[in-house]
Design a protein around this motif. Structure first.
Motif, PDB file in Angstrom:
ATOM      1  N   GLN A 141     110.002  66.329  45.803  1.00 46.32           N
ATOM      2  CA  GLN A 141     109.920  65.984  44.387  1.00 46.32           C
ATOM      3  C   GLN A 141     109.208  64.636  44.431  1.00 46.32           C
ATOM      4  O   GLN A 141     109.418  63.839  45.079  1.00 46.32           O
ATOM      5  CB  GLN A 141     111.113  66.075  43.483  1.00 46.32           C
ATOM      6  N   MET A 142     108.188  64.442  43.422  1.00 44.41           N
ATOM      7  CA  MET A 142     107.552  63.177  43.200  1.00 44.41           C
ATOM      8  C   MET A 142     108.451  62.282  42.423  1.00 44.41           C
ATOM      9  O   MET A 142     109.117  62.608  41.348  1.00 44.41           O
ATOM     10  CB  MET A 142     106.263  63.465  42.201  1.00 44.41           C
ATOM     11  N   TYR A 143     108.908  61.173  43.282  1.00 38.29           N
ATOM     12  CA  TYR A 143     109.812  59.908  42.504  1.00 38.29           C
ATOM     13  C   TYR A 143     109.056  58.831  41.966  1.00 38.29           C
ATOM     14  O   TYR A 143     109.378  58.354  40.913  1.00 38.29           O
ATOM     15  CB  TYR A 143     110.598  59.614  43.536  1.00 38.29           C
ATOM     16  N   TYR A 144     107.636  58.726  42.443  1.00 34.75           N
ATOM     17  CA  TYR A 144     106.953  57.580  41.869  1.00 34.75           C
ATOM     18  C   TYR A 144     105.661  57.670  42.068  1.00 34.75           C
ATOM     19  O   TYR A 144     105.048  58.412  42.938  1.00 34.75           O
ATOM     20  CB  TYR A 144     107.417  56.208  42.468  1.00 34.75           C
ATOM     21  N   HIS A 145     104.801  57.382  40.909  1.00 35.15           N
ATOM     22  CA  HIS A 145     103.332  57.530  41.210  1.00 35.15           C
ATOM     23  C   HIS A 145     102.722  56.372  40.430  1.00 35.15           C
ATOM     24  O   HIS A 145     103.055  55.936  39.346  1.00 35.15           O
ATOM     25  CB  HIS A 145     102.952  58.850  40.318  1.00 35.15           C
ATOM     26  N   GLN A 146     101.693  55.876  41.074  1.00 33.83           N
ATOM     27  CA  GLN A 146     100.931  54.946  40.351  1.00 33.83           C
ATOM     28  C   GLN A 146      99.377  55.151  40.640  1.00 33.83           C
ATOM     29  O   GLN A 146      98.810  55.687  41.790  1.00 33.83           O
ATOM     30  CB  GLN A 146     101.200  53.434  40.952  1.00 33.83           C
ATOM     31  N   ALA A 147      98.655  54.877  39.606  1.00 37.08           N
ATOM     32  CA  ALA A 147      96.944  55.375  39.542  1.00 37.08           C
ATOM     33  C   ALA A 147      96.535  53.986  39.029  1.00 37.08           C
ATOM     34  O   ALA A 147      96.791  53.234  38.310  1.00 37.08           O
ATOM     35  CB  ALA A 147      96.826  56.347  38.486  1.00 37.08           C
ATOM     36  N   THR A 148      95.267  53.560  40.030  1.00 36.81           N
ATOM     37  CA  THR A 148      94.713  52.278  39.639  1.00 36.81           C
ATOM     38  C   THR A 148      93.117  52.770  39.705  1.00 36.81           C
ATOM     39  O   THR A 148      92.444  53.445  40.420  1.00 36.81           O
ATOM     40  CB  THR A 148      94.740  51.402  40.991  1.00 36.81           C
ATOM     41  N   PRO A 149      92.599  52.428  38.515  1.00 38.53           N
ATOM     42  CA  PRO A 149      91.088  52.811  38.301  1.00 38.53           C
ATOM     43  C   PRO A 149      90.248  52.217  39.515  1.00 38.53           C
ATOM     44  O   PRO A 149      90.436  51.113  39.712  1.00 38.53           O
ATOM     45  CB  PRO A 149      90.596  52.500  36.814  1.00 38.53           C
ATOM     46  N   ILE A 150      89.240  52.884  39.543  1.00 35.90           N
ATOM     47  CA  ILE A 150      88.377  52.322  40.583  1.00 35.90           C
ATOM     48  C   ILE A 150      87.001  52.005  39.852  1.00 35.90           C
ATOM     49  O   ILE A 150      86.428  52.837  39.041  1.00 35.90           O
ATOM     50  CB  ILE A 150      87.913  53.460  41.608  1.00 35.90           C
ATOM     51  N   PRO A 151      86.535  50.732  39.673  1.00 37.01           N
ATOM     52  CA  PRO A 151      85.396  50.476  38.894  1.00 37.01           C
ATOM     53  C   PRO A 151      84.185  51.315  39.353  1.00 37.01           C
ATOM     54  O   PRO A 151      84.040  51.596  40.466  1.00 37.01           O
ATOM     55  CB  PRO A 151      85.108  49.026  39.039  1.00 37.01           C
ATOM     56  N   PRO A 152      83.238  51.320  38.507  1.00 40.15           N
ATOM     57  CA  PRO A 152      81.845  52.214  38.662  1.00 40.15           C
ATOM     58  C   PRO A 152      81.188  51.476  39.735  1.00 40.15           C
ATOM     59  O   PRO A 152      81.420  50.000  39.884  1.00 40.15           O
ATOM     60  CB  PRO A 152      81.353  52.183  37.379  1.00 40.15           C
ATOM     61  N   GLU A 153      80.233  52.021  40.462  1.00 40.81           N
ATOM     62  CA  GLU A 153      79.405  51.175  41.421  1.00 40.81           C
ATOM     63  C   GLU A 153      78.892  50.230  40.891  1.00 40.81           C
ATOM     64  O   GLU A 153      78.342  49.978  39.797  1.00 40.81           O
ATOM     65  CB  GLU A 153      78.571  52.267  41.924  1.00 40.81           C
ATOM     66  N   GLY A 154      78.738  48.933  41.595  1.00 43.77           N
ATOM     67  CA  GLY A 154      78.026  47.753  41.420  1.00 43.77           C
ATOM     68  C   GLY A 154      78.920  46.916  40.315  1.00 43.77           C
ATOM     69  O   GLY A 154      78.324  45.828  39.939  1.00 43.77           O
ATOM     70  N   MET A 155      79.971  47.131  40.122  1.00 44.41           N
ATOM     71  CA  MET A 155      80.915  46.030  39.347  1.00 44.41           C
ATOM     72  C   MET A 155      81.609  45.356  40.302  1.00 44.41           C
ATOM     73  O   MET A 155      82.239  45.614  41.434  1.00 44.41           O
ATOM     74  CB  MET A 155      81.695  46.827  38.393  1.00 44.41           C
TER      75      MET A 155
END
Length: 128
Positions: A114-128
């Motif tokens: 079972q998933m206990y913890y999850h974190q998502a971090t956005p990846i900036p668009p290319e060139g930023m």
């Protein structure tokens, strides 16, 4: 590079199941996949609890069978301790990318990871 273990493969399979619209829209299936102590910090920065996630998951991105789906790549995983896997991957959804990190655990000799913890971090668009 570390060898992929059965535990890591099980965590990857669980991660992929949670991206499946049929699981996202089924409260009973999602409940089986999420640990009762589950917490998520989403790409938006919002903190989600187990109950909040179960309530909102059917309405979230990737929950429509005929709609866009998460496209995962670059899975890596490490068995941290017996019954505990740290998994990372990248996803693309609707042109947006994110790096994801999750902890999967298997307790009390149970058969289900079972998933206990999850974190998502956005990846900036290319060139930023």
């Amino acid at each position: 590079m570390r060898a992929e273990t059965d535990e890591v493969r099980a965590a990857i399979a669980g991660e992929l199941r949670l991206m499946d619209p049929s699981v996202r829209t089924s409260g009973s299936l999602a409940r089986q996949m999420l640990d009762p102590g589950f917490v998520e910090v989403g790409a938006s920065g919002r903190r989600w609890t187990y109950e909040e996630m179960l309530a909102e998951l059917p309405e979230m991105d990737g929950a429509v069978e005929s709609g866009p789906r998460y496209e995962p790549s670059s899975f890596t995983g490490v068995l941290l301790a017996p019954g505990l896997v740290h998994l990372t991957c990248e996803t693309t959804f609707g042109g947006s990318r994110a790096r994801r990190s999750s902890l999967w655990r298997k307790q009390g000799g149970g058969a289900t990871w079972q998933m206990y913890y999850h974190q998502a971090t956005p990846i900036p668009p290319e060139g930023m």
